[in-house]
Design an enzyme around this catalytic site. Structure first.
Site, PDB file in Angstrom:
ATOM      1  N   PRO A   1       0.412  -1.351   0.223  1.00 61.09           N
ATOM      2  CA  PRO A   1       0.020  -0.066   0.361  1.00 61.09           C
ATOM      3  C   PRO A   1       1.425   1.048   0.140  1.00 61.09           C
ATOM      4  O   PRO A   1       1.647   1.051   1.021  1.00 61.09           O
ATOM      5  CB  PRO A   1      -0.772  -0.608   1.429  1.00 61.09           C
ATOM      6  N   MET A   2       0.541   2.337  -0.924  1.00 60.34           N
ATOM      7  CA  MET A   2       1.747   3.024  -0.951  1.00 60.34           C
ATOM      8  C   MET A   2       0.666   4.701  -0.790  1.00 60.34           C
ATOM      9  O   MET A   2       0.004   4.594  -2.363  1.00 60.34           O
ATOM     10  CB  MET A   2       2.599   3.596  -2.506  1.00 60.34           C
TER      11      MET A   2
ATOM     12  N   GLN B   1      -6.667  -1.222   2.995  1.00 65.00           N
ATOM     13  CA  GLN B   1      -5.616  -0.596   3.911  1.00 65.00           C
ATOM     14  C   GLN B   1      -6.823   0.451   4.750  1.00 65.00           C
ATOM     15  O   GLN B   1      -7.137   1.203   4.073  1.00 65.00           O
ATOM     16  CB  GLN B   1      -4.258  -0.418   3.219  1.00 65.00           C
TER      17      GLN B   1
ATOM     18  N   CYS C   1       2.979   3.073   9.471  1.00 59.38           N
ATOM     19  CA  CYS C   1       2.559   4.221   8.948  1.00 59.38           C
ATOM     20  C   CYS C   1       3.407   5.461  10.186  1.00 59.38           C
ATOM     21  O   CYS C   1       2.864   5.106  11.172  1.00 59.38           O
ATOM     22  CB  CYS C   1       1.508   5.171   8.106  1.00 59.38           C
TER      23      CYS C   1
ATOM     24  N   LYS D   1      -0.530  -4.892   8.848  1.00 57.59           N
ATOM     25  CA  LYS D   1       0.722  -4.055   8.635  1.00 57.59           C
ATOM     26  C   LYS D   1       1.218  -3.346   9.414  1.00 57.59           C
ATOM     27  O   LYS D   1       1.072  -2.809  10.076  1.00 57.59           O
ATOM     28  CB  LYS D   1       0.017  -3.962   7.509  1.00 57.59           C
TER      29      LYS D   1
ATOM     30  N   ASN E   1       8.038  -7.828   4.275  1.00 58.39           N
ATOM     31  CA  ASN E   1       8.395  -6.390   3.681  1.00 58.39           C
ATOM     32  C   ASN E   1       9.189  -5.175   4.152  1.00 58.39           C
ATOM     33  O   ASN E   1      10.105  -5.817   4.873  1.00 58.39           O
ATOM     34  CB  ASN E   1       6.909  -5.721   3.746  1.00 58.39           C
ATOM     35  N   GLY E   2       9.961  -4.953   3.121  1.00 57.93           N
ATOM     36  CA  GLY E   2      10.905  -3.943   3.034  1.00 57.93           C
ATOM     37  C   GLY E   2      12.308  -4.298   2.555  1.00 57.93           C
ATOM     38  O   GLY E   2      13.307  -5.137   2.370  1.00 57.93           O
ATOM     39  N   GLY E   3      12.644  -2.927   1.204  1.00 58.37           N
ATOM     40  CA  GLY E   3      13.944  -3.240   0.888  1.00 58.37           C
ATOM     41  C   GLY E   3      14.320  -4.318  -0.152  1.00 58.37           C
ATOM     42  O   GLY E   3      15.129  -4.068  -0.614  1.00 58.37           O
TER      43      GLY E   3
END
Ligand SMILES: Cc1cc2nc3c(=O)[nH]c(=O)nc-3n(C[C@H](O)[C@H](O)[C@H](O)COP(=O)(O)O)c2cc1C
Length: 320
Positions: free
Chosen positions: A6-7, A59, A89, A128, A200-202
């Protein structure tokens, strides 16, 4: 499972439509929508999506159990496949409202939300989150958080493998300054082998995805997919062993499909640039990439006939 993260401001319905042209299997997430926006705002604007977007997750940002339950119900009624709670977030604006990463300090509250939401809907309720927040970043605190939320019925955790620093770092800095710690999420997975965990991440390549999928049920990629969306075209075949995948074989094929969508959306009052702003990455790595970006990020804003500029961009990618 492979998911696109989600962004906010990025994964709107137009972006997701475009991404879906590249993979039919990847799970897509909406931008975070707050309970306030859904309960008091324009529901159609926040929840509408195209039928092709499934599998699709909404989300939510919020922490008042009955509001979260009400919004989960809306998600289900609108046809979302899953509803996810944002506990990752770090923005100040959201902290004031008890939304996002600050909720890692309130596992009981997140558990209450999960419980209320599960009573309201049949679709899965997932969370998340980060591996911690400043001042509460011990492994034990993370284990307690997941344990308590799992007890309330959450069976799938998407873990951004870095802590969030709630004071002093911008949301953007919070996505690269705190170090990635995959080993912590691996340990967490060992702690709770019966829970589904998505890392998640990178993550930047499908090779990395394949490796992580030996340990985790899922991987989630955000920025890499946005800047290099063509990566998605191999997801169905490589990560889902889907040999009948309808993944496109050329960028111009995708552009032509998108053109039809743009025409249809323009007829409903959508601006061409609201769609094209999401596709700049598709030419990444080609000799014409600069020209392509120039056309769709600059020239298109100066022309009255924006579809004609889009057609020029298609020509740049012809045969690619
Ligand atoms: C522009 C932008 C907006 C984001 N908005 C959200 C959001 O609304 N909800 C959320 O949980 N995470 C949000 N994130 C974080 C991503 O979902 C993801 O956790 C993070 O970017 C790390 O994954 P990556 O390294 O693959 O990008 C956002 C990230 C970016 C770059």
């Amino acid at each position: 499972m492979f998911a696109v993260a989600p962004m906010l401001d990025w994964t709107d319905r137009h972006c997701r439509y475009f991404l879906r042209l590249l993979s039919s299997r990847a799970t897509l997430y909406s931008e975070m929508v707050t309970t306030g926006a859904l309960i008091h705002g324009d529901v159609q604007r926040h929840l509408a999506f195209n039928d092709t977007e499934h599998p699709l997750v909404l989300q939510l940002g919020g922490s008042v159990p009955q509001e979260m339950a009400q919004c989960a119900r809306m998600a289900q009624d609108w046809g979302y496949d899953e509803v996810n709670i944002n506990v990752g977030c770090p923005s100040d604006r959201v902290q004031n409202n008890m939304i996002g990463a600050c909720l890692m300090a309130h596992p009981d509250r997140v558990a209450e939300c999960v419980d209320a939401m599960r009573q309201a809907v049949d679709i899965p309720v997932t969370v998340k989150h980060r591996i911690g927040i400043n001042g509460r970043d011990s492994y034990q605190a993370l284990v307690d958080f997941v344990g308590m939320v799992a007890e309330a019925g959450c069976e799938h955790f998407i873990v951004h493998a870095r802590i969030a620093i709630l004071e002093g770092l911008s949301p953007k800095e919070n996505r690269h300054v705190p170090p990635l710690r995959y080993e912590v999420v691996q340990q967490l997975k060992q702690e709770y082998p019966h829970l589904q965990m998505t890392l998640n991440g990178g993550i930047k390549t499908l090779d990395e995805c394949e490796e992580h999928l030996q340990t985790f049920e899922g991987v989630m990629l955000g920025r890499e997919v946005y800047s290099n969306p063509w990566l998605l075209t191999e997801v169905d075949q490589r990560l889902y062993q889907d040999n009948n995948s309808l993944a496109p074989t050329s960028r111009s094929e995708v552009m032509l499909k998108l053109r039809a969508y743009i025409e249809q959306q323009v007829a409903q009052g959508v601006k061409v640039t609201h769609i094209t702003r999401h596709i700049l990455g598709i030419a990444q790595g080609f000799p014409g990439a600069r020209r392509f970006r120039q056309l769709l990020s600059a020239d298109i804003h100066r022309h009255e006939n924006q579809l004609a500029v889009f057609d020029q961009a298609i020509e740049v990618l012809q045969g690619r």
